[in-house]
Write a protein that holds these residues in place. Structure first.
Motif, PDB file in Angstrom:
ATOM      1  N   CYS A  46      50.228  34.030  64.615  1.00 31.56           N
ATOM      2  CA  CYS A  46      49.635  32.693  64.498  1.00 31.56           C
ATOM      3  C   CYS A  46      50.619  31.757  63.798  1.00 31.56           C
ATOM      4  O   CYS A  46      50.914  31.933  62.623  1.00 31.56           O
ATOM      5  CB  CYS A  46      48.339  32.745  63.699  1.00 31.56           C
ATOM      6  SG  CYS A  46      47.076  33.836  64.406  1.00 31.56           S
ATOM      7  N   ALA A  47      51.104  30.768  64.501  1.00 30.72           N
ATOM      8  CA  ALA A  47      51.993  29.792  63.880  1.00 30.72           C
ATOM      9  C   ALA A  47      51.217  28.875  62.951  1.00 30.72           C
ATOM     10  O   ALA A  47      51.680  28.514  61.870  1.00 30.72           O
ATOM     11  CB  ALA A  47      52.708  28.969  64.950  1.00 30.72           C
ATOM     12  N   ARG A  69      43.752  23.962  73.214  1.00 33.65           N
ATOM     13  CA  ARG A  69      44.341  24.949  74.128  1.00 33.65           C
ATOM     14  C   ARG A  69      45.463  25.752  73.463  1.00 33.65           C
ATOM     15  O   ARG A  69      46.088  26.589  74.115  1.00 33.65           O
ATOM     16  CB  ARG A  69      44.904  24.248  75.368  1.00 33.65           C
ATOM     17  CG  ARG A  69      43.893  23.452  76.163  1.00 33.65           C
ATOM     18  CD  ARG A  69      44.505  22.957  77.462  1.00 33.65           C
ATOM     19  NE  ARG A  69      45.680  22.110  77.229  1.00 33.65           N
ATOM     20  CZ  ARG A  69      45.632  20.783  77.097  1.00 33.65           C
ATOM     21  NH1 ARG A  69      44.469  20.157  77.161  1.00 33.65           N
ATOM     22  NH2 ARG A  69      46.733  20.079  76.890  1.00 33.65           N
ATOM     23  N   ASP A  70      45.717  25.494  72.193  1.00 35.37           N
ATOM     24  CA  ASP A  70      46.866  26.079  71.507  1.00 35.37           C
ATOM     25  C   ASP A  70      46.598  27.530  71.121  1.00 35.37           C
ATOM     26  O   ASP A  70      45.806  27.809  70.226  1.00 35.37           O
ATOM     27  CB  ASP A  70      47.185  25.247  70.256  1.00 35.37           C
ATOM     28  CG  ASP A  70      48.452  25.707  69.551  1.00 35.37           C
ATOM     29  OD1 ASP A  70      49.063  26.690  70.013  1.00 35.37           O
ATOM     30  OD2 ASP A  70      48.819  25.076  68.543  1.00 35.37           O
ATOM     31  N   ARG A  81      31.889  31.049  67.750  1.00 34.53           N
ATOM     32  CA  ARG A  81      33.027  31.972  67.784  1.00 34.53           C
ATOM     33  C   ARG A  81      33.190  32.584  69.169  1.00 34.53           C
ATOM     34  O   ARG A  81      34.295  32.629  69.721  1.00 34.53           O
ATOM     35  CB  ARG A  81      32.840  33.080  66.754  1.00 34.53           C
ATOM     36  CG  ARG A  81      33.962  34.111  66.742  1.00 34.53           C
ATOM     37  CD  ARG A  81      33.496  35.439  66.181  1.00 34.53           C
ATOM     38  NE  ARG A  81      32.386  35.991  66.951  1.00 34.53           N
ATOM     39  CZ  ARG A  81      31.680  37.037  66.575  1.00 34.53           C
ATOM     40  NH1 ARG A  81      31.943  37.633  65.419  1.00 34.53           N
ATOM     41  NH2 ARG A  81      30.682  37.488  67.324  1.00 34.53           N
ATOM     42  N   ASP A  82      32.094  33.059  69.742  1.00 28.34           N
ATOM     43  CA  ASP A  82      32.173  33.715  71.045  1.00 28.34           C
ATOM     44  C   ASP A  82      32.652  32.751  72.129  1.00 28.34           C
ATOM     45  O   ASP A  82      33.402  33.146  73.035  1.00 28.34           O
ATOM     46  CB  ASP A  82      30.815  34.308  71.422  1.00 28.34           C
ATOM     47  CG  ASP A  82      30.430  35.503  70.550  1.00 28.34           C
ATOM     48  OD1 ASP A  82      31.306  36.003  69.818  1.00 28.34           O
ATOM     49  OD2 ASP A  82      29.261  35.916  70.609  1.00 28.34           O
ATOM     50  N   ARG A 127      37.484  31.339  75.513  1.00 29.60           N
ATOM     51  CA  ARG A 127      38.507  30.423  76.004  1.00 29.60           C
ATOM     52  C   ARG A 127      39.914  30.912  75.652  1.00 29.60           C
ATOM     53  O   ARG A 127      40.898  30.213  75.882  1.00 29.60           O
ATOM     54  CB  ARG A 127      38.285  29.031  75.406  1.00 29.60           C
ATOM     55  CG  ARG A 127      37.071  28.317  75.976  1.00 29.60           C
ATOM     56  CD  ARG A 127      36.610  27.167  75.101  1.00 29.60           C
ATOM     57  NE  ARG A 127      37.689  26.311  74.636  1.00 29.60           N
ATOM     58  CZ  ARG A 127      37.533  25.313  73.764  1.00 29.60           C
ATOM     59  NH1 ARG A 127      36.321  25.070  73.277  1.00 29.60           N
ATOM     60  NH2 ARG A 127      38.553  24.568  73.397  1.00 29.60           N
ATOM     61  N   GLY A 128      40.005  32.105  75.084  1.00 33.57           N
ATOM     62  CA  GLY A 128      41.305  32.670  74.750  1.00 33.57           C
ATOM     63  C   GLY A 128      41.825  32.273  73.391  1.00 33.57           C
ATOM     64  O   GLY A 128      42.996  32.524  73.075  1.00 33.57           O
ATOM     65  N   LEU A 129      40.973  31.671  72.545  1.00 33.35           N
ATOM     66  CA  LEU A 129      41.380  31.251  71.210  1.00 33.35           C
ATOM     67  C   LEU A 129      41.125  32.382  70.207  1.00 33.35           C
ATOM     68  O   LEU A 129      40.248  33.223  70.422  1.00 33.35           O
ATOM     69  CB  LEU A 129      40.617  29.988  70.792  1.00 33.35           C
ATOM     70  CG  LEU A 129      40.820  28.782  71.706  1.00 33.35           C
ATOM     71  CD1 LEU A 129      39.828  27.677  71.358  1.00 33.35           C
ATOM     72  CD2 LEU A 129      42.245  28.258  71.609  1.00 33.35           C
ATOM     73  N   ARG A 130      41.877  32.376  69.112  1.00 36.82           N
ATOM     74  CA  ARG A 130      41.718  33.397  68.076  1.00 36.82           C
ATOM     75  C   ARG A 130      40.906  32.825  66.915  1.00 36.82           C
ATOM     76  O   ARG A 130      41.384  31.992  66.161  1.00 36.82           O
ATOM     77  CB  ARG A 130      43.078  33.896  67.596  1.00 36.82           C
ATOM     78  CG  ARG A 130      43.803  34.752  68.623  1.00 36.82           C
ATOM     79  CD  ARG A 130      45.149  35.219  68.119  1.00 36.82           C
ATOM     80  NE  ARG A 130      45.052  36.047  66.909  1.00 36.82           N
ATOM     81  CZ  ARG A 130      46.114  36.606  66.327  1.00 36.82           C
ATOM     82  NH1 ARG A 130      47.326  36.436  66.834  1.00 36.82           N
ATOM     83  NH2 ARG A 130      45.958  37.331  65.235  1.00 36.82           N
ATOM     84  N   VAL A 131      39.660  33.276  66.806  1.00 31.86           N
ATOM     85  CA  VAL A 131      38.757  32.820  65.755  1.00 31.86           C
ATOM     86  C   VAL A 131      38.079  34.041  65.156  1.00 31.86           C
ATOM     87  O   VAL A 131      37.429  34.812  65.866  1.00 31.86           O
ATOM     88  CB  VAL A 131      37.686  31.851  66.303  1.00 31.86           C
ATOM     89  CG1 VAL A 131      36.733  31.420  65.181  1.00 31.86           C
ATOM     90  CG2 VAL A 131      38.336  30.636  66.952  1.00 31.86           C
TER      91      VAL A 131
END
Length: 264
Positions: A19-20, A64-65, A87-88, A93-97
């Motif tokens: 994660c940047a 989208r990052d 969260r789900d 959507r491919g995000l990290r949460v």
């Protein structure tokens, strides 16, 4: 909803590796700040988004990052179902949460009793560690307490960055008055200097309106102390607190030591 994420502290963690940029939503409540970050179109015109735009990327871009990761912690059980749904949807959507339920923050790991008033709607509640609030509608639940300074050092500062990436860390802190004891400890530990931006929601205690001025002065003193420390340590962190509703400095730029304010 009874599932609770239990944190296991270790010397190294892959929780945020890759994660940047990291967004810490501490005291997420109903996930409003998560929506500001990942669904800015749902909350147009909120001035806090101008800060998120600058520190996390423009709204459409950050939504989208894949290098932007979020950690949300909330102690109250009243908004669990809503937070899990958020969260789900983001994970879909491919995000990290990552979501930590029934989790408060403090200066050491442990447990605490959380008092809360069940909400009049599905997305809000009044909550406090300790014996308040009270009354016939008050409820109590045991929650985990995470040493926030230790968590940031082990899971945020020590994360493995993508090759060539520049670290960026943003935190929203809404902990119902506990900021008065927590922030000085974070300053002493040097953790605040590792942040780029802090949106601090200040609170008065549940003591009635007659004490409001005293607590407001205490909040202003806390912010002044933090700002003085930022300057003294030449920290890069930019601070916005929720009790001031002025516009941001017109000549502000990234990397400038200072503080500002925003309307939520």
């Amino acid at each position: 909803m009874g599932a609770v994420v239990v944190l296991v502290m270790s010397a190294a963690s892959a929780l945020l590796d890759g994660c940047a940029t990291v967004f810490l939503d501490i005291g997420s409540n109903a996930g409003t700040q998560l929506q500001h970050v990942f669904q800015p179109e749902l909350r147009p015109g909120a001035s806090i988004q101008s800060y998120y735009d600058e520190f996390l990327g423009k709204g459409a871009q950050r939504a989208r990052d894949r290098g932007l990761c979020a950690i949300a912690m909330e102690a109250s059980p009243t908004t669990e179902a809503h937070l899990v749904a958020l969260r789900d949807s983001y994970i879909g959507r491919g995000l990290r949460v990552a979501l930590f339920l029934r989790t408060a923050v403090g200066v050491r790991n442990g447990t605490a009793d959380l008092s809360f008033v069940p909400p009049s709607n599905a997305h809000q509640s009044t909550r406090s560690l300790g014996a308040m609030p009270t009354g016939p509608r008050a409820r109590h639940v045991a929650v985990s307490v995470v040493d926030l300074g230790q968590f940031i050092r082990q899971h945020v500062i020590s994360r493995k960055l993508p090759a060539g990436a520049v670290s960026r860390v943003v935190m929203h802190l809404d902990i119902e008055g506990c900021e008065h004891s927590l922030l000085p400890r974070l300053m002493e530990a040097g953790v605040l200097c590792e942040l780029d931006f802090l949106y601090l929601e200040l609170h008065a205690a549940f003591e009635g309106k007659s004490r409001m001025k005293q607590y407001q002065q205490s909040g202003e003193a806390l912010v002044a102390t933090v700002r003085e420390q930022l300057v003294r340590e030449s920290c890069r962190m930019f601070l916005v607190d929720s009790w001031q509703y002025a516009r941001r400095p017109p000549r502000y730029s990234l990397g400038t030591v200072g503080s500002g304010s925003a309307r939520f």
